[in-house]
Write a protein that holds these residues in place. Structure first.
Motif, short mmCIF file in Angstrom:
data_model
loop_
_atom_site.label_atom_id
_atom_site.label_comp_id
_atom_site.label_asym_id
_atom_site.label_seq_id
_atom_site.Cartn_x
_atom_site.Cartn_y
_atom_site.Cartn_z
N ILE A 167 0.83 -1.21 0.00
CA ILE A 167 0.00 0.00 0.00
C ILE A 167 0.86 1.27 0.00
CG2 ILE A 167 -1.62 1.36 1.38
CD1 ILE A 167 -3.03 -1.32 2.05
N PRO A 168 1.84 1.42 0.92
CA PRO A 168 2.66 2.63 0.85
C PRO A 168 3.54 2.69 -0.39
CG PRO A 168 3.48 1.14 2.57
CD PRO A 168 2.15 0.61 2.12
N ALA A 169 3.90 1.52 -0.95
CA ALA A 169 4.70 1.52 -2.17
C ALA A 169 3.91 2.09 -3.34
CB ALA A 169 5.19 0.11 -2.49
N VAL A 170 2.63 1.70 -3.46
CA VAL A 170 1.78 2.24 -4.51
C VAL A 170 1.62 3.75 -4.33
CG1 VAL A 170 -0.54 2.21 -5.51
CG2 VAL A 170 0.54 0.07 -4.82
N GLU A 171 1.40 4.17 -3.09
CA GLU A 171 1.23 5.60 -2.82
C GLU A 171 2.48 6.38 -3.21
OE1 GLU A 171 0.28 5.38 1.29
OE2 GLU A 171 -1.87 5.04 0.96
N GLN A 172 3.66 5.80 -2.96
CA GLN A 172 4.89 6.50 -3.32
C GLN A 172 5.08 6.57 -4.83
OE1 GLN A 172 8.60 6.30 -1.31
NE2 GLN A 172 7.74 5.15 0.41
N ALA A 205 2.86 9.27 -6.00
CA ALA A 205 3.41 10.57 -5.63
C ALA A 205 4.59 10.94 -6.53
CB ALA A 205 3.87 10.54 -4.16
N LEU A 206 5.39 9.95 -6.92
CA LEU A 206 6.50 10.21 -7.83
C LEU A 206 5.96 10.68 -9.18
CD1 LEU A 206 9.56 10.04 -8.46
CD2 LEU A 206 9.18 7.65 -9.16
N ALA A 207 4.87 10.08 -9.65
CA ALA A 207 4.27 10.51 -10.92
C ALA A 207 3.78 11.95 -10.81
CB ALA A 207 3.12 9.58 -11.29
N ASP A 208 3.22 12.31 -9.65
CA ASP A 208 2.79 13.71 -9.47
C ASP A 208 3.98 14.66 -9.50
OD1 ASP A 208 0.15 12.92 -9.20
OD2 ASP A 208 0.22 12.84 -7.00
N LEU A 246 6.69 -7.40 -8.72
CA LEU A 246 6.50 -6.13 -8.03
C LEU A 246 5.02 -5.75 -8.10
CD1 LEU A 246 8.58 -4.41 -6.47
CD2 LEU A 246 8.30 -2.72 -8.26
N SER A 247 4.29 -6.21 -7.10
CA SER A 247 2.84 -5.98 -7.09
C SER A 247 2.48 -4.51 -7.10
CB SER A 247 2.23 -6.66 -5.86
OG SER A 247 2.52 -8.03 -5.83
N ALA A 248 3.30 -3.69 -6.42
CA ALA A 248 3.00 -2.26 -6.35
C ALA A 248 2.97 -1.64 -7.75
CB ALA A 248 4.04 -1.55 -5.48
N ALA A 249 3.82 -2.10 -8.64
CA ALA A 249 3.84 -1.56 -10.01
C ALA A 249 2.56 -1.91 -10.75
CB ALA A 249 5.06 -2.09 -10.76
N ALA A 250 2.05 -3.14 -10.53
CA ALA A 250 0.82 -3.56 -11.19
C ALA A 250 -0.36 -2.69 -10.76
CB ALA A 250 0.54 -5.03 -10.88
N LEU A 251 -0.43 -2.40 -9.47
CA LEU A 251 -1.51 -1.57 -8.96
C LEU A 251 -1.34 -0.11 -9.38
CD1 LEU A 251 -1.51 -3.23 -5.47
CD2 LEU A 251 -3.47 -3.26 -7.02
N ALA A 252 -0.11 0.40 -9.29
CA ALA A 252 0.13 1.81 -9.63
C ALA A 252 -0.14 2.07 -11.11
CB ALA A 252 1.57 2.18 -9.28
N ALA A 253 0.21 1.12 -11.98
CA ALA A 253 -0.04 1.32 -13.40
C ALA A 253 -1.54 1.47 -13.67
CB ALA A 253 0.54 0.14 -14.20
N GLU A 254 -2.35 0.62 -13.04
CA GLU A 254 -3.80 0.75 -13.24
C GLU A 254 -4.31 2.07 -12.66
OE1 GLU A 254 -8.06 -1.49 -12.32
OE2 GLU A 254 -6.19 -2.42 -11.64
N LYS A 255 -3.81 2.45 -11.49
CA LYS A 255 -4.26 3.68 -10.86
C LYS A 255 -3.89 4.90 -11.70
CE LYS A 255 -4.53 5.89 -6.32
NZ LYS A 255 -6.01 5.87 -6.36
N MET A 256 -2.70 4.86 -12.35
CA MET A 256 -2.28 5.96 -13.21
C MET A 256 -2.95 5.91 -14.58
SD MET A 256 1.84 5.95 -12.61
CE MET A 256 2.58 5.76 -10.99
N GLY A 257 -3.52 4.76 -14.95
CA GLY A 257 -4.14 4.63 -16.26
C GLY A 257 -3.15 4.43 -17.38
#
Length: 411
Positions: free
Chosen positions: A98-103, A106-109, A123-134
């Motif tokens: 969870i904090p990895a996805v948030e980071q 935040a890096l994308a911002d 790297l599960s965080a990357a899979a979730l972050a990619a979907e969240k970023m679209g």
């Protein structure tokens, strides 16, 4: 030009998978903006590779895992369950992800959203972050396969599979996502619906099925860069060499190094023993040296591109990067798996007739010396290593991988 993020667990071996780092370098050479995003521990390696680096912690990767109790103190079923659970926890621990996805978001911002994310397979965080970023996700180094029939799973595997599915469901709910970058079924994994790149070929995976987003790109041995290491130059060119390694992570089996070196020496080769950068005590190192044949080179790390062309054989653990490099250089292999996917690599090397699969029990029974003799003198093995090397080269390697990643943002 596009912006690509490459993400990985903060371990040296997770930069490779047969060509992930070289794919990033190929995209950078084409003028794309390439940024590697991972834990600070590997920042130096990325600097050596000439790639911009953005550190973040936690990455969602649990390392090192908690120490194992003595398996002899546990009932057999409990010991097996513990091993499976540790493997799941390594890449799917929710409080780290969870904090990895948030980071990552935040890096994308802060620096801008990438056009696509290319990740190592765990790297599960990357899979979730990619979907969240679209943005589209590509998985480098791992083929995508259909769900495994639950009837083929052990009871313990089904239990852990259900746990893994629930973890992914909770993560998706937390971020309001659909989970498009995870597989279906009980054997949950990071799975892109768009692109999986394997740096092997289809023949290597004999009899296995794959989803349509999987592309096999093989690989091509890279010419050495820079000066030949002095220690290697000092060894006469006609000296037959063999290498023993456990890669960069599971390097604590000092007896394996000694037994491998002895087997090489008894076959007329000078052993190179590569023990990784994980620290061992001075007493342990002294004891290891006492059991190595005279002249053995004891090293923490070697540049594959410089060293592998000089080798006659390699004895190793079956790590994907090491196995792949041996194929690219047409080397016979003896694989003694120690963990994770290494058993699969050992089996496939045996099936492809480019090496032998052995157990530690085989080694304790004295089978390593004749095994070295067999793989280095059997014509079928030598012919198979050459054919496999040529078939990998024909697929294009990291250049072809870079082509496929570019298509993610141009189609």
């Amino acid at each position: 030009m596009a912006c690509f993020w490459f993400t990985s667990a903060p371990l040296p071996g997770h930069l490779d998978w047969g060509g992930l780092l070289k794919t990033a370098q190929a995209l950078q050479q084409r003028g794309h903006e390439v940024i590697w995003v991972s834990g600070p521990a590997i920042g130096g390696l990325l600097a050596q590779g000439g790639l911009p680096f953005e550190p973040f912690e936690p990455t969602g990767w649990l390392w090192p895992p908690p120490p194992l109790p003595d398996p002899r103190s546990l009932p057999p079923g409990e010991a097996v369950m513990l091993r499976y659970r540790r493997a799941l926890d390594t890449w799917l621990t929710e409080e780290l992800i969870i904090p990895a996805v948030e980071q990552l978001c935040a890096l994308a911002d802060r620096i801008g959203t990438p056009d696509a994310i290319v990740t190592d397979p765990f790297l599960s965080a990357a899979a979730l972050a990619a979907e969240k970023m679209g943005v589209p996700l590509a998985v480098g180094g791992w083929a995508a396969g259909p769900p495994i029939d639950e009837d083929h799973l052990l009871y313990i595997q089904r239990q852990l599979g259900q746990d893994g599915v629930r973890r992914v469901e909770r993560l998706n709910a937390h971020f309001g996502l659909q989970g498009v970058n995870f597989s279906e079924g009980l054997t949950v994994s990071v799975q892109s619906p768009r692109l999986h790149i394997s740096y092997f070929n289809e023949y290597w995976h004999q009899g296995e099925s794959f989803l349509s987003q999987t592309h096999f790109v093989g690989g091509i041995a890279s010419p050495p860069q820079g000066e030949t290491p002095a220690w290697l130059s000092d060894i006469p060119a006609d000296t037959p060499l063999g290498l023993v390694t456990l890669g960069s992570t599971f390097t604590g089996d000092l007896g394996f190094f000694a037994q491998g070196a002895q087997a090489l020496a008894r076959n007329g080769m000078l052993p190179l023993v590569v023990i990784g950068h994980n620290p061992i005590s001075p007493d342990e190192k002294a004891e290891l040296k006492a059991h190595l044949p005279g002249g053995t080179r004891l090293l923490n790390w070697v540049d594959f591109d410089h060293v592998f062309p000089r080798l006659n054989v390699i004895i190793h653990h079956g790590g994907m990067g090491t196995t792949h490099a041996a194929i690219l250089h047409g080397l016979p292999q003896i694989i003694v798996p120690h963990a994770a996917d290494q058993r699969g690599q050992a089996r496939r090397a045996r099936q492809a007739k480019v090496g032998l699969e052995m157990s530690m029990d085989d080694i304790r029974k004295g089978q390593l010396r004749p095994a070295v003799q067999a793989v280095t003198t059997t014509p079928l093995v030598i012919e198979s290593t050459h054919k496999l090397r040529e078939s990998f080269a024909a697929l294009g390697g990291p250049i072809r991988a870079a082509d496929l990643i570019e298509k993610l943002v141009t189609v």
